[in-house]
Design a protein around this motif. Structure first.
Motif, PDB file in Angstrom:
ATOM      1  N   GLN A 115      -0.696  12.955   2.735  1.00 51.33           N
ATOM      2  CA  GLN A 115      -1.851  13.616   2.113  1.00 51.33           C
ATOM      3  C   GLN A 115      -2.284  14.879   2.877  1.00 51.33           C
ATOM      4  O   GLN A 115      -3.224  15.547   2.468  1.00 51.33           O
ATOM      5  CB  GLN A 115      -3.018  12.629   2.036  1.00 51.33           C
ATOM      6  N   CYS A 143       1.671   2.703   8.517  1.00 47.34           N
ATOM      7  CA  CYS A 143       1.373   2.959   7.098  1.00 47.34           C
ATOM      8  C   CYS A 143       0.220   3.953   6.964  1.00 47.34           C
ATOM      9  O   CYS A 143       0.244   4.838   6.104  1.00 47.34           O
ATOM     10  CB  CYS A 143       1.039   1.651   6.377  1.00 47.34           C
ATOM     11  N   GLU A 144      -0.823   3.758   7.782  1.00 42.85           N
ATOM     12  CA  GLU A 144      -1.961   4.688   7.723  1.00 42.85           C
ATOM     13  C   GLU A 144      -1.508   6.113   8.059  1.00 42.85           C
ATOM     14  O   GLU A 144      -1.904   7.080   7.411  1.00 42.85           O
ATOM     15  CB  GLU A 144      -3.053   4.243   8.719  1.00 42.85           C
ATOM     16  N   LEU A 159       7.827   8.641   3.172  1.00 43.50           N
ATOM     17  CA  LEU A 159       7.431   7.418   2.456  1.00 43.50           C
ATOM     18  C   LEU A 159       8.572   6.401   2.438  1.00 43.50           C
ATOM     19  O   LEU A 159       8.362   5.211   2.688  1.00 43.50           O
ATOM     20  CB  LEU A 159       7.008   7.739   1.020  1.00 43.50           C
ATOM     21  N   LEU A 187       1.714   4.771  -2.742  1.00 44.77           N
ATOM     22  CA  LEU A 187       1.481   6.171  -2.353  1.00 44.77           C
ATOM     23  C   LEU A 187       2.406   7.119  -3.115  1.00 44.77           C
ATOM     24  O   LEU A 187       3.532   6.780  -3.413  1.00 44.77           O
ATOM     25  CB  LEU A 187       1.728   6.345  -0.852  1.00 44.77           C
ATOM     26  N   LYS A 202       0.843  -1.201   0.000  1.00 43.06           N
ATOM     27  CA  LYS A 202       0.000   0.000   0.000  1.00 43.06           C
ATOM     28  C   LYS A 202       0.877   1.248   0.000  1.00 43.06           C
ATOM     29  O   LYS A 202       0.627   2.213  -0.712  1.00 43.06           O
ATOM     30  CB  LYS A 202      -0.891  -0.038   1.243  1.00 43.06           C
ATOM     31  N   LEU A 203       1.956   1.195   0.809  1.00 47.16           N
ATOM     32  CA  LEU A 203       2.890   2.321   0.853  1.00 47.16           C
ATOM     33  C   LEU A 203       3.546   2.554  -0.506  1.00 47.16           C
ATOM     34  O   LEU A 203       3.750   3.686  -0.926  1.00 47.16           O
ATOM     35  CB  LEU A 203       3.995   2.033   1.874  1.00 47.16           C
ATOM     36  N   ASN A 248       0.467   7.565   5.291  1.00 48.36           N
ATOM     37  CA  ASN A 248      -0.480   7.924   4.223  1.00 48.36           C
ATOM     38  C   ASN A 248      -1.137   9.267   4.522  1.00 48.36           C
ATOM     39  O   ASN A 248      -1.157  10.191   3.705  1.00 48.36           O
ATOM     40  CB  ASN A 248      -1.524   6.804   4.108  1.00 48.36           C
TER      41      ASN A 248
END
Length: 1563
Positions: A1436, A1428-1429, A1366, A1346, A1342-1343, A1432
């Motif tokens: 953002q 990770c969340e 990241l 990004l 998932k990372l 993220n």
């Protein structure tokens, strides 16, 4: 004017060349650097393939419509040709006949010779078909005759137009007109013969007319320039040879010495002329005419001298021997001239050139034999003369070695040169020694031996030079023809001579048997050659003709052998006449076959050697020429030294020649070894591949450092197609390179160069593709797989170079096999990756090409004999066709719901069609007749064309999912594909209607069994309710009546296996209809029993299910036995299946009668179960592997049911209640069947060793047999209950329990050291660790996806914070993933060391430790996920740096906890523990880096925030108050957050195991 069959013939004739053209174009596409040209060529190749396919389909349809009109059309064509010849003759007389552009006398003469052979071949075919009375094939043969005559008329006109001799011009046109006239008579006679098939009179007339055409053709050929001269020479030889038939030979009056000298002189002249004939065959027809004329004159002179020698001979015996030798020379001279004549009409034929050279050598040999016998010279002189003549005759081989001389391979040639050079060395020493010592007889022997060695050396050198020349990549090797016309001609000649001997009145009994042996040997060879040719040719008409011709030859030979046996038994005139009569049909059959085999279509293709190839040959040829010249000089010198050994200057000349011969042989051997074919090309290819690997490495480094510049000049789809095309071509070349490296040195250079040429476009495509991929992981995957393929190819090339095409280099063949396997795996991996990428992107070009390839390959003749019968291929094709229909339906569904899935489905459809086309090829070969086979291929071909359309539409829709017009087109294409699938199924059904009906019936029975299984589920659940107030009695009679009808159907089905397809089909359909009805009425009967008695319902439905299963097996056995002889094993299987069927129907009838009898229904149910278990055991004991495999865990799960069933069986035996017995019967049936199925499936798992498999199968059988014994004992107790019998139940149940224990141990052995108990806490711990690792990897992915948010640039702002976050988060995810995997390994090591029991001794303690490990692993996974969340959100802009820092610290803390949990029981010095510690440190480091990056960013942000202080007093105070208020609020929030964290930790602490609590306190 072309009629449909002509279209089809042209397509058949040129399909192969057009297919080759399409294939070559596609193969060339990846190697073209100009993208526009490459795309255009690719598109043109696709268009050509498509147009050819459509044309073939159209011609087939036209043929079906207009086939019967062929003979009339052929007759009309021949009459038109006759008129054209008359017009040409009129023009010639007026002097207006001019050659057409490109026409020369040489070309037209050659065309006329070839077309004459084609006409002879077509006429032989026409006669064969007319004799059989097949109108369709006779029409095709008549068309072939007309087409061949058209070529002949054109060639005859060309010869007439290009010749200057008016008489020759007139003669050729007259003869051609005569051929047309006789041919039209032949076709008319054929038409009449077809109307009256089998009439002896019409057959006789047909043979006479055909003979007239054959004679006219011979006259036509004899009119050719050069032919007349050869014919004159043949006549001269014939006339001169008549003098040998005289009874006496008077002396000429000359002395013996004079006659001998003259004979030697003219022998040299004849030998020279024979060599000139061979030389002239490479020149013009005028050269050949001059050479043959001279040969005729020289032969006359020679024969005259020979007759003089016969007259001078002193005894009658000597005279007879001289005449016999002269006759042999006459025969060999005639053969030489006939070979020259044949070659003049077809100068490009390599076979004929070799025959001519062989004939010339035969002339030399026969002359030598005569001279040896007649010469009375000093010993050694004649041997020298013979040797010189032999060397002269082989010299021609080195003039232009562009043809294969022998069958030797290159390395055989080297061996031959080595052996012969050794022999020659010894001979030269012998010549010198014996000449010096005047040992003249030994001197002669040395000369003869040396001469033979020199001939062998020359042959080997010429063959090696030829192989070296054709091995050059720019050369083209000669191709063998379908048949060897020379072999047919030789066999024909031998058979005719043997037949002449048979009918000779002076022939003795032993000579008759000898002649019979010769006939049998040669006819057998001809029949074998026909069988081979028939299997190789793709032309169905030629295939049929070869088979038919072989039958005719075999039948006529059998008749002749029969009459010879009668003659041998009674050697009288009557039997001799019968024998003579039997030779006629045989000679005619062999003549027809020889004429048919002479068709130019079957001839071999000569080699084309490039200038580079000629240059490579030159050193070998030059060395061999030097050797021959010096050897000639050496023998001439030795000849004079043998007479006068005291001549010193001659000795020095001899030494010089000897030295030159030795040097030239050394040079020859050195050149042959150094210039072995393929070595230079292998070196070039290895260098090219090393360069490719360097390019990939550079691209990989650029990709890692994010500096791989995307290619903008080309689309992703084009790059994919380029890569796919390159991989496809490389894949096709793996086996050819391996074959060449093993045994075909001359092909090695070609194949290696071809393979290497595809790597550059592959590398360019791979780098271009990688440059356009954004995901770095995918980038590296493409580059790595490409590099792996290139490296495996490099390894293969090194091995191939070492093997070098030498079959004797066996030590390299194993390494070659390994490298081939590696390369195939690398190709498969890259191919699969490209297919997935193409289908995901909607690129369907490769799939369309693949379907077209499958269609083209289907038309090719299979290389190997079919392994199965038509039924086997039919069964597979039906399954595949149905799978295609399912895939198509799914594509229609996905076009509306999820168009992205269309690519994968299109790929699936492509693979399924490929399998179908491959099976169709073999189904067509094994079909009952050619028409059915052709029809199947035609329908599959049409299905392929509709599949390409559907795949194209799928690709288009995937690219534009909202295009409604494309969606409609896709649905329409899918409808057409479904329609074509039904046509394919219909064509298969037409092929074998009975077996097709069996396939359909078996499928229907499977459906019935599945339906009955569902009904059993309802009954078991107690929901199978009766309708209205019906009782079982209402259904009993109907069930019994239907069951009896099924027995009758069974009998018909068994009988149908040996009957016609029609009867078999009726029997199969009838049996399915009856079983369907029986299943329905039994279901109604079971329902009428009521849901309150579910066990009885299940018993009844199980009984009919057993019948259905038996019927399914019987239908399959019938299908397998259809058309087989009575002693075939499949017939025995059919009988066994029929017995089981009758047994099960009988069982059903008993169950139906007992179902309402409360006293016996349990007993009946138990009897049925016992019978069912016996049948299941029989299936279990069979050697057939199961359809699928299962895991040992599943197997163990199935054994638990047996334990329950055993307990229930013992209870039922003790209670003897019918209800208990019924329940036991049902449970036992299910438990044993499931155990046997899972046991066999687990035992046949590919990872299970043979001994473990045997052990599992043995205990499975023992367990079922033991349980069967238990049930049978329960049955005995029910019949006669007694206390003693009930006491024995315990021993039976113990036996079953023991077997179950053995079974479980066998299952554990299947798993090996990795066996686990699914309930073991340690196992749960490992699974959690692996689950945590998977969760972390998912988070890391998932990372990866990004990207930092885009925001407006500010002059004073750093832009790299998000990238830092990241990258740091990615490294933490990677590190934690490695950590959890290391923890998993550590935990497995603890189990292996026994520190944690696989079955724990102290379950509580180990379980508690495992719980600690589980919770720690879960915490690591959860913390990583939170990180990770947070990353993220931070990237953002939705979360603060503080949340990120907190998440990173949480990862570090949970990691520490996991390390503690693992350390509790681990060995600190073990490798696994060290790896675990290293992984933990990596996580800590990565977390620290992230915290630093975030803190730095936060600090910089604070520094950058400039505080604006208000200048007004009131405003300034208000500002201070607001800042203090915010500070106090933040302090209060901080205090509350600390308390909350403390509470959370306290709650978690309560659940931690003791070890972790203590360690936590220490920290």
């Amino acid at each position: 004017r072309l009629w449909p069959h002509c279209f089809e013939q042209q397509i058949l004739k040129h399909r192969q060349s057009n297919t080759v053209m399409v294939t070559a174009s596609k193969a060339a596409v990846p190697t073209i650097s100009d993208q526009a040209s490459a795309m255009q060529l690719s598109q043109c190749a696709k268009n050509l393939a498509s147009a050819l396919a459509e044309l073939r389909t159209a011609s087939q349809k036209a043929q079906e419509a207009c086939g019967p009109l062929e003979i009339d059309n052929a007759l009309s064509t021949v009459r038109d040709l006759e008129k054209e010849i008359q017009e040409a003759k009129a023009s010639a007389e007026e002097g207006k006949l001019k050659p057409l552009p490109g026409e020369t006398l040489e070309k037209c003469s050659q065309d006329l010779g070839n077309s004459t052979k084609a006409v002879s071949s077509a006429i032989a075919q026409l006669l064969s078909e007319a004799t059989q009375g097949n109108e369709n094939y006779t029409g095709m043969a008549a068309r072939d005759v007309a087409q061949a005559l058209k070529s002949l008329a054109s060639a005859a006109r060309g010869v007439a137009a290009t010749t200057d001799d008016s008489a020759a011009r007139s003669a050729i046109l007259d003869c051609a007109g005569d051929v047309m006239d006789k041919s039209s008579n032949l076709i008319e006679e054929t038409k009449r013969a077809i109307a009256k098939p089998g009439a002896a009179e019409s057959q006789q007339r047909l043979a006479q007319v055909a003979k007239a055409v054959s004679q006219a053709l011979n006259r036509c050929v004899n009119c050719l320039p050069g032919q007349r001269d050869v014919d004159n020479a043949i006549r001269t030889v014939g006339e001169a040879s008549k003098s040998l038939l005289a009874d006496s030979f008077p002396s000429s009056g000359k002395s013996f010495q004079e006659v001998q000298a003259h004979l030697n002189e003219v022998a040299a002249g004849l030998n020279q002329s024979a060599n000139e004939v061979v030389q002239s065959s490479r020149g013009t027809t005028q050269d050949l005419a001059r050479a043959t004329s001279k040969f005729g004159q020289e032969f006359s002179n020679f024969l005259e001298a020979g007759v003089d020698m016969a007259g001078t001979s002193q005894s009658k015996e000597d005279q007879t021997q001289v005449v016999s030798n002269l006759k042999t020379i006459s025969m060999s001279s005639s053969k030489l001239l006939l070979a020259a004549k044949a070659l003049s009409t077809d100068p490009s034929s390599p076979n004929l050139k070799n025959q001519l050279a062989a004939a010339a050598r035969a002339v030399t040999d026969t002359i030598n034999q005569l001279i040896t016998m007649c010469t009375q010279q000093a010993p050694g002189q004649k041997e020298c003369d013979n040797a010189l003549r032999e060397l002269e005759s082989v010299k021609g081989m080195l003039e232009n070695p562009t043809e294969a001389i022998t069958e030797l391979s290159y390395f055989d040639c080297i061996d031959s040169v080595m052996e012969n050079s050794k022999v020659l060395g010894e001979s030269m020493a012998g010549i010198s020694h014996n000449a010096k010592n005047s040992n003249l007889p030994e001197f002669g022997d040395s000369v003869s031996t040396g001469s033979r060695a020199l001939c062998g050396l020359t042959e080997a050198a010429a063959q090696a030079a030829y192989l070296l020349g054709v091995s050059d990549p720019n050369s083209t090797a000669g191709q063998k023809g379908l048949v060897d016309p020379a072999q047919f001609a030789r066999a024909n000649q031998s058979i005719q001579m043997a037949c002449q001997n048979l009918v000779d009145p002076a022939c003795t009994q032993s000579q008759v048997l000898s002649a019979a042996t010769i006939v049998a040997k040669h006819t057998s060879a001809l029949c074998n050659a026909c069988r081979l040719a028939s299997s190789k040719t793709p032309n169905p008409i030629a295939k049929r003709q070869f088979v038919q011709s072989a039958k005719e030859v075999a039948n006529t030979t059998a008749n002749l052998v029969k009459s010879i046996k009668a003659l041998d038994g009674a050697f009288n005139q009557a039997n001799r006449e019968k024998c003579k009569a039997a030779t006629g049909p045989l000679i005619e059959a062999v003549d027809n076959l020889t004429a048919f085999a002479s068709n130019p279509e079957f001839a071999s293709i000569p080699a084309q050697i490039s200038p580079e190839g000629l240059a490579a040959m030159e050193p070998i040829v030059a060395a061999a020429k030097t050797m021959l010249e010096s050897s000639t000089g050496l023998i001439q010198t030795a000849r004079s030294l043998a007479v006068n050994p005291k001549d010193p200057p001659k000795w020095s000349v001899l030494a010089g020649h000897s030295r030159t011969v030795s040097d030239s042989i050394k040079k020859l051997i050195t050149n042959m070894r150094e210039k072995a074919p393929g070595q230079r090309e292998c070196d070039d290819a290895i260098e090219a591949l090393n360069g490719c690997i360097r390019e990939v490495d550079q691209a990989s480094l650029a990709a890692i450092s994010q500096h791989l510049t995307p290619r903008e000049d080309i689309s992703m789809e084009t790059l994919h197609e380029q890569m796919a095309a390159s991989v496809h071509e490389i894949s096709n070349l793996i086996d050819p390179v391996a074959v060449a490296a093993r045994s075909e040195a001359s092909q090695l250079g070609h194949k290696v160069s071809q393979m290497a040429s595809y790597f550059e476009p592959l590398i360019m495509g791979a780098i271009g593709t990688a440059s356009k991929i954004l995901n770095s992981q995918q980038q590296m995957a493409v580059l790595d797989q490409t590099k792996t393929l290139t490296e495996s190819a490099l390894q293969m090339l090194y091995t191939a170079k070492e093997a070098g095409g030498n079959p004797k280099a066996a030590h390299m063949h194993e390494a070659l096999e390994e490298s081939v396997q590696m390369m195939k795996e690398a190709v498969d991996d890259l191919g699969a990756t490209l297919s997935e990428a193409a289908s995901a992107a909607g690129a369907v070009g490769g799939m369309v090409d693949s379907i077209n390839d499958s269609i083209n390959k289907m038309e090719d003749t299979p290389m190997q004999e079919p392994e199965g019968t038509f039924v086997d291929y039919q069964t597979t094709m039906v399954k595949t066709a149905k799978a295609i229909a399912v895939t198509v339906q799914e594509m229609v569904t996905k076009s509306n719901t999820n168009p992205d899935d269309l690519g994968g489905l299109a790929n699936e459809l492509t693979n399924e069609f490929g399998n179908l086309a491959n099976e169709a090829k073999y189904a067509a070969v094994t079909a009952e007749n050619h028409e059915i086979g052709s029809h199947i291929k035609k329908q599959v071909g049409e299905l392929g064309f509709t599949c390409t359309s559907l795949v194209t539409k799928a690709g288009a829709l995937q690219c534009s999912p909202n295009d409604t017009f494309t969606k409609k087109e896709l649905i329409e294409s899918a409808r057409k594909v479904s329609e074509k699938v039904s046509h394919v199924l219909a064509s298969l059904q037409a092929g074998n209607r009975g077996t097709q009906a069996c396939i359909t019936a078996a499928s229907a029975v499977s459906g019935i069994i599945a339906d009955l299984d569902t009904t059993i589920m309802f009954a078991t659940a107690g929901t199978l309710n009766r309708e209205n107030a019906e009782t079982f009695a209402d259904h009993r009679e109907c069930i019994l009546k239907t069951a009896k009808a099924l027995v009758e159907d069974t009998k018909l089905l068994v009988a149908g296996a040996g009957a016609s397809q029609e009867r078999l089909a009726q029997a199969a359909q009838s049996s399915v209809s009856t079983i369907t009805k029986l299943a329905d009425v039994v279901k109604l009967g079971a329902a009428s029993l009521g849901s309150e008695d579910p066990e009885t319902q299940v018993v009844l439905i199980n009984a009919v299910k057993d019948v259905a299963k038996a019927l399914g097996n019987l239908i399959s056995a019938t299908k397998a036995a259809a058309g087989k002889p009575h002693d075939d094993p499949s017939m025995l299987q059919l009988k066994n299946s029929a017995k089981v069927m009758v047994t099960n129907v009988t069982s059903l009838l008993k169950t139906v009668k007992a179902v309402e009898d409360e006293a016996t229904k349990g007993t009946r149910a138990l009897e049925a179960t016992i019978e069912h278990i016996k049948q299941e055991l029989a299936v279990f004991n069979s050697a057939d592997p199961p359809a699928k495999t299962t895991t040992p865990e599943e197997f163990i799960r199935m054994t638990k049911g047996i334990t329950m069933a055993t307990a229930k069986a013992v209870a039922a035996g003790n209670s003897c209640r019918q209800e208990d017995i019924i329940a036991t019967a049902n449970l036992s049936r299910r438990a044993i069947a499931e155990m046997l199925h899972s046991c066999k499936q687990a035992a046949y798992h590919p990872e299970v060793s043979k001994d473990v498999q045997m052990r599992a199968l043995r205990y499975g059988k023992e367990c079922a047999s033991g349980y069967l014994g238990l049930l049978e004992h329960v049955l005995v107790i029910i019949m006669k209950p007694s206390h003693d019998l009930k006491q024995q139940l315990a021993s039976y149940s113990k036996q079953v329990a023991g077997s179950v224990t053995e079974l479980i141990q066998a299952a554990e052995a299947m798993k090996g050291t990795e066996w686990v108990d699914p309930e073991d806490p340690t196992v749960i711990a490992e699974n959690e660790l692996l689950g945590a690792a998977a969760a972390i990897e998912a988070a890391a992915k998932k990372l990866e996806q990004l990207r930092p948010r885009t925001k407006p640039k500010e002059a004073d702002e750093s832009l790299n914070f998000e990238e830092q976050i990241l990258e740091a988060a990615k490294s933490i995810a990677a590190a934690t993933s490695a950590l959890v995997k290391a923890a998993s390994a550590a935990q497995r090591e603890l189990v292996a060391q026994g520190k944690v029991g696989a079955i724990p001794a102290n379950a509580v303690d180990d379980g508690q430790w495992s719980q600690g490990l589980i919770s720690a692993a879960r915490m690591v996974a959860a913390a990583t996920n939170n990180l990770c969340e947070a990353a993220n959100s931070a990237v953002q802009g939705h979360a603060s740096e503080e949340k990120l820092i907190s998440s990173a610290k949480q990862v570090a803390a949970s990691t520490a906890q996991l390390l503690v949990a693992c350390k509790v029981k681990a060995d600190q010095d073990s490798q696994t523990m060290k790896r675990l510690q290293a992984a933990g440190n990596a996580v800590k480091r990565a977390s620290d880096n992230l915290v630093k990056a975030a803190q730095k960013a936060a600090f910089e942000e604070q520094d950058d925030q400039a505080v604006v202080v208000k200048s007004k007093m009131v405003g300034g105070i208000a500002q201070i108050i607001a800042a203090q208020e915010e500070m106090l609020r933040k302090e209060r929030e901080l205090e509350e957050a600390r308390k909350k964290l403390a509470m959370i930790r306290q709650q978690q602490y309560k659940f931690l195991p003791s070890e972790l609590r203590e360690d936590g306190q220490e920290q």
